[in-house]
Design a protein around this motif. Structure first.
Motif, PDB file in Angstrom:
ATOM      1  N   GLU A 474      -3.100   3.470  -0.206  1.00  0.00           N
ATOM      2  CA  GLU A 474      -2.618   4.152   0.743  1.00  0.00           C
ATOM      3  C   GLU A 474      -2.456   5.511   0.286  1.00  0.00           C
ATOM      4  O   GLU A 474      -1.995   6.074  -1.285  1.00  0.00           O
ATOM      5  CB  GLU A 474      -0.958   3.729   1.091  1.00  0.00           C
ATOM      6  N   PRO A 475      -2.935   6.452   1.179  1.00  0.00           N
ATOM      7  CA  PRO A 475      -3.070   7.949   0.783  1.00  0.00           C
ATOM      8  C   PRO A 475      -1.523   8.667   1.360  1.00  0.00           C
ATOM      9  O   PRO A 475      -0.899   8.389   1.960  1.00  0.00           O
ATOM     10  CB  PRO A 475      -3.964   8.674   1.598  1.00  0.00           C
ATOM     11  N   ALA A 476      -2.028   9.828   0.038  1.00  0.00           N
ATOM     12  CA  ALA A 476      -1.202  11.150   0.522  1.00  0.00           C
ATOM     13  C   ALA A 476      -1.523  12.408   0.784  1.00  0.00           C
ATOM     14  O   ALA A 476      -2.271  12.446  -0.235  1.00  0.00           O
ATOM     15  CB  ALA A 476       0.555  11.539   0.148  1.00  0.00           C
ATOM     16  N   GLY A 531      -3.805   5.888   7.335  1.00  0.00           N
ATOM     17  CA  GLY A 531      -3.155   4.585   6.410  1.00  0.00           C
ATOM     18  C   GLY A 531      -2.409   3.422   6.957  1.00  0.00           C
ATOM     19  O   GLY A 531      -3.065   3.061   8.021  1.00  0.00           O
ATOM     20  N   PHE A 532      -2.073   2.467   6.643  1.00  0.00           N
ATOM     21  CA  PHE A 532      -1.313   0.323   6.741  1.00  0.00           C
ATOM     22  C   PHE A 532       0.109   0.635   7.278  1.00  0.00           C
ATOM     23  O   PHE A 532      -0.063  -0.296   8.811  1.00  0.00           O
ATOM     24  CB  PHE A 532      -1.384   0.220   6.519  1.00  0.00           C
ATOM     25  N   GLY A 533       0.756   2.033   7.148  1.00  0.00           N
ATOM     26  CA  GLY A 533       2.253   1.976   8.312  1.00  0.00           C
ATOM     27  C   GLY A 533       2.675   1.193   7.579  1.00  0.00           C
ATOM     28  O   GLY A 533       2.522   0.744   6.603  1.00  0.00           O
ATOM     29  N   THR A 608      -5.230  15.733  -1.965  1.00  0.00           N
ATOM     30  CA  THR A 608      -4.800  14.385  -1.370  1.00  0.00           C
ATOM     31  C   THR A 608      -5.496  13.110  -2.394  1.00  0.00           C
ATOM     32  O   THR A 608      -6.063  13.478  -2.780  1.00  0.00           O
ATOM     33  CB  THR A 608      -5.819  14.046   0.024  1.00  0.00           C
ATOM     34  N   ALA A 609      -4.287  12.406  -2.460  1.00  0.00           N
ATOM     35  CA  ALA A 609      -4.286  11.577  -3.187  1.00  0.00           C
ATOM     36  C   ALA A 609      -4.429   9.723  -3.106  1.00  0.00           C
ATOM     37  O   ALA A 609      -3.409   9.876  -1.973  1.00  0.00           O
ATOM     38  CB  ALA A 609      -4.404  11.594  -5.144  1.00  0.00           C
ATOM     39  N   LYS A 610      -5.155   8.926  -3.614  1.00  0.00           N
ATOM     40  CA  LYS A 610      -4.525   7.439  -3.314  1.00  0.00           C
ATOM     41  C   LYS A 610      -3.978   6.619  -4.024  1.00  0.00           C
ATOM     42  O   LYS A 610      -4.279   6.516  -5.266  1.00  0.00           O
ATOM     43  CB  LYS A 610      -6.260   6.600  -2.476  1.00  0.00           C
ATOM     44  N   VAL A 611      -3.043   5.622  -3.958  1.00  0.00           N
ATOM     45  CA  VAL A 611      -2.886   4.704  -4.413  1.00  0.00           C
ATOM     46  C   VAL A 611      -2.663   3.158  -3.972  1.00  0.00           C
ATOM     47  O   VAL A 611      -3.149   2.956  -3.085  1.00  0.00           O
ATOM     48  CB  VAL A 611      -0.978   4.783  -5.091  1.00  0.00           C
ATOM     49  N   THR A 612      -3.078   2.714  -5.313  1.00  0.00           N
ATOM     50  CA  THR A 612      -3.267   1.165  -5.604  1.00  0.00           C
ATOM     51  C   THR A 612      -2.039   0.504  -5.829  1.00  0.00           C
ATOM     52  O   THR A 612      -1.709   0.201  -6.506  1.00  0.00           O
ATOM     53  CB  THR A 612      -4.750   0.458  -5.849  1.00  0.00           C
TER      54      THR A 612
END
Length: 767
Positions: A474-476, A531-533, A608-612
């Motif tokens: 998911e990003p933010a 993102g996936f919601g 902008t960055a993403k987490v797993t």
């Protein structure tokens, strides 16, 4: 943190004052009104549609049928769940408007567009559809029986959509181990639990406004969703257009619970109508339509066999399920009773061997989909009933049997028999905290007091564990405006969870900026990150985790600019000494000032960055007490204790609200809510006059406690909490009712345990 009711929600003032922006609040200029004509049959061939009279009425702008939407793809497509033979589930075509056959009551067959809603309603009544009714089947067991009416003769012979088994066992060794455990068992407890369908009944019905810009060739859909990007993906796929040709906008959403996560037939039909007419088209579902069109939840029958040794230790678990998918496949419908159910096992218990098989059937009913809990309530209810049955047969207290079989914290991380790994948890502490809070030891005195008043009193204990989170990436985005505001962009759309509060607080704390400067944006597929919601209790760990890692990256990028402002070496800069950058005696500077200077230098801090964030495993123990009037069967929940481990608590007030709301919905499933249909598919419980939602007086005061064992799989240490109440309440309440009834009567109970059903269980003589 850690105290119920702490913290404040910034959303509430506007919502309580009627200043929210819901889908029906939008007054798009020039929008025409749309009404859908829906099938009065659960199963029928369409021999013809005559819309001439409707089109001739004043103010009518269009009447579209399935023939007008030729070329559209299937409204919904399933996740590629694989069956026991290794083949993925075969998709079936779900039309936006049925053209040749209707397969469930309420399926749309025509779209009428007029200047007013009343005009569109009159025109819809003037459309004549020539139906040739066919036999219908509404029960999954009946659907799989030989000779049942066929919904999909070619795609799903015998109405079998999927025959699935888990966990993966390519060489058969796991199945052999299960059979060996049962062969040496001293006791096998067997239970069957039918779980009926539920209507989601969100406070805000679905609504949508569709428009098309011929100059750009782009569509816009304004509709409530749980994630604008996810809805855009589904709608664009069904229309056969690139995702960037569609903009989806979701403002405030009045309840979703999984039901508003995917595409529906109305959306592509409305977009095509808007394109054809050259003007916006607006549709608002009535409550009656919602009963016939919104994805429904649950709908499955389960059996379990739990093997125990002489000392009462669990050896193996065998589960069989029969799931009702409805007439069409929604995206996750087949994943819920298969993969999602499996990943909850073995729950809080050390069960070394597990086997599960699920058959998924098509029926002439509204399609099912994820509904708050999505498989977790079903399997936890089944397992807890099996544990209670084992305790009954052994003549042992259920709490003692659970205590003996809980996974100890020393075994974390714990590799389960189904292939998952519990990263954290203290299950014995959760159980003991619940027993203390509920005064479990004092229950016999309360039962005696109730008996003196002519009431039956029972206590029910429910240990539960969920798998929270799907799609771990998911990003933010964090961006800085010239006026000093900080924009935090996420994809997950709030439908009451308090995202603006929780994520705004998180960003402000992480960045060291004033809370008033932070603005959280979501719900616009053009503006916000994809993102996936907000599904599967994933938002805190994924969207929250993404904000955390994005904030950390912002601070990393800010450090050299802060050094420039402080006239210091970068290695001398201390990040956030009291919320500001410092460098020895060179003074201090805040992030807002640093961001402004970075923009001047042409190196903005916008990031902008993403987490797993992999799956977490929230767990808990809920204890319910009920009193029953034996003359009428009327049941009242008189006490409820909820002890939950949702990892680190970001905002206790929000967590409390989530658990309380979930318990209320779980109470509805346990006591009042039931979708009832005639054999021909006609809906008996088609309004709130017949479908019984729990009332405020039905929901007891809930005593809440937290056992915070941080997750190790995401930056914040959080675990999902949004579905805990719906998962724990049904087994706790049903267990309490069973405990109150005489021996033998409990085995005749099915959900919901209405007053009539409880009374009948009391009257019937044991076989």
């Amino acid at each position: 943190m850690g105290h119920w009711g702490s913290g404040r929600r910034v959303e509430d003032e506007a919502l309580l004052r009627g200043l929210g922006r819901y889908s029906d609040d939008e007054t798009t200029e020039g929008a025409a009104a749309a009404i859908f004509l829906r099938s009065p049959h659960a199963h029928a061939l369409i021999r013809g549609i005559d819309a001439a009279a409707a089109r001739a009425l004043p103010g009518v702008r269009a009447v579209l049928t399935g023939a007008d939407l030729a070329g559209l793809g299937s409204v919904t497509s399933p996740m590629p769940v694989r069956g026991r033979d290794g083949a993925p589930i075969r998709p079936v075509h779900r039309p936006a408007l049925a053209a040749e056959r209707v397969r469930h009551l309420g399926e749309p067959v025509a779209l009428v567009v007029a200047e007013t809603v009343a005009g569109a309603q009159d025109a819809a009544e003037a459309v004549v559809v020539d139906y040739d009714p066919l036999p219908a089947v509404t029960d999954p067991a009946a659907a799989l029986a030989p000779g049942a009416p066929a919904l999909w003769p070619e795609e799903a012979p015998g109405n079998l959509a999927l025959d699935w088994a888990g966990p993966p066992d390519p060489d058969g060794t796991k199945a052999a181990a299960v059979e060996a455990a049962f062969a040496r068992a001293a006791l096998v407890a067997r239970v069957s639990v039918p779980i009926g369908r539920l209507v989601v009944a969100s406070l805000e019905p679905r609504a949508a406004t569709a428009s098309f810009d011929p100059g750009t060739g782009r569509y816009t859909l304004l509709a409530g969703s749980q994630g604008a990007a996810g809805l855009r993906q589904g709608v664009a796929a069904s229309m056969g257009i690139p995702e960037d040709a569609l903009r989806v906008v979701s403002h405030d959403v009045g309840g979703a619970f999984g039901m508003k996560s995917g595409n529906y037939p109305e959306y592509p039909a409305l977009l095509r109508a808007a394109e054809r007419l050259g003007r916006p088209v607006r549709w608002v579902s009535t409550r009656s339509e919602a009963f016939l069109t919104d994805n429904q939840g649950r709908g499955s029958d389960w059996t379990a066999e739990l093997a125990l040794d002489e000392e009462g230790r669990f050896l193996a678990l065998r589960v069989e399920g029969l799931a009702d998918l409805g007439a069409y496949l929604t995206q996750a419908a087949a994943f819920v009773p298969t993969g999602l159910v499996m990943m909850c096992l073995p729950a809080m218990y050390d069960i070394p061997h597990v086997a599960i098989r699920t058959r998924c059937a098509f029926t002439n009913t509204v399609p099912t989909g994820p509904y708050r809990g999505a498989g977790r309530p079903e399997i936890n209810l089944l397992l807890e009933r099996a544990v209670e049955e084992a305790a009954r047969v052994r003549g042992e207290d259920g709490a003692a049997l659970r205590r003996r079989n809980l996974i100890p914290p020393a075994r974390m991380p714990y590799a389960t028999a189904v292939g998952t790994t519990y990263d954290s948890g203290d299950f014995p502490a959760v159980l003991e905290a619940a027993l203390r809070a509920a005064d479990h030891a004092g229950f016999p005195a309360r039962r005696a007091e109730a008996e003196a008043r002519g009431r039956l009193r029972g206590i029910g204990l429910a240990c539960f564990l969920e798998n929270a989170g799907v799609m771990p990436d998911e990003p933010a985005r964090i961006a800085f405006a010239p006026d000093g505001t900080v924009s935090v962009s996420i994809n997950a759309v709030s439908s009451g969870q308090g995202h603006e509060t929780v994520f705004g607080d998180l960003a402000a704390e992480r960045l060291g900026v004033p809370r008033a400067a932070v603005r959280v944006t979501r719900g616009d597929s053009d503006r916000d990150v994809p993102g996936f919601g907000a599904v599967a209790s994933r938002s805190a760990m994924t969207a929250g985790g993404a904000i955390a890692v994005t904030a950390d990256e912002v601070l990393r990028k800010a450090r050299p600019v802060a050094a420039l402002l402080l006239q210091a070496q970068e290695e001398e800069v201390v990040v956030f000494e009291g919320g500001r950058f410092t460098a020895g005696g060179a003074g201090a500077v805040g992030l807002i000032e640093v961001a402004a200077r970075a923009a001047e230098l042409g190196t903005p801090l916008d990031t902008t960055a993403k987490v797993t964030a992999p799956t977490t495993f929230p767990n808990g123990c809920h204890v319910a007490e009920v009193e029953i009037d034996p003359e009428t069967g009327a049941t009242k929940v008189v006490s409820y204790v909820a002890v939950d481990d949702c990892g680190r608590v970001l905002n206790a007030m929000v967590v409390e609200g989530q658990i309380m709301g979930g318990v209320a919905q779980g109470l509805g499933q346990a006591l009042t809510e039931r979708v009832a249909m005639e054999a021909d598919g006609q809906l008996v419980s088609g309004s709130f006059m017949d479908y019984a939602l729990p009332r405020a007086e039905d929901v007891p005061e809930i005593q809440g406690r937290h056992i915070e064992v941080p997750a190790t799989t995401n930056p914040l240490g959080v675990k999902g909490t949004g579905e805990a109440g719906t998962t724990a309440a049904p087994p706790a309440i049903l267990g309490a009712i069973a405990n109150a009834l005489p021996p033998g009567a409990a085995s005749r109970l099915v959900l919901p345990a209405t007053a009539e059903r409880v009374w009948r269980a009391l009257q019937e003589k044991p076989a």
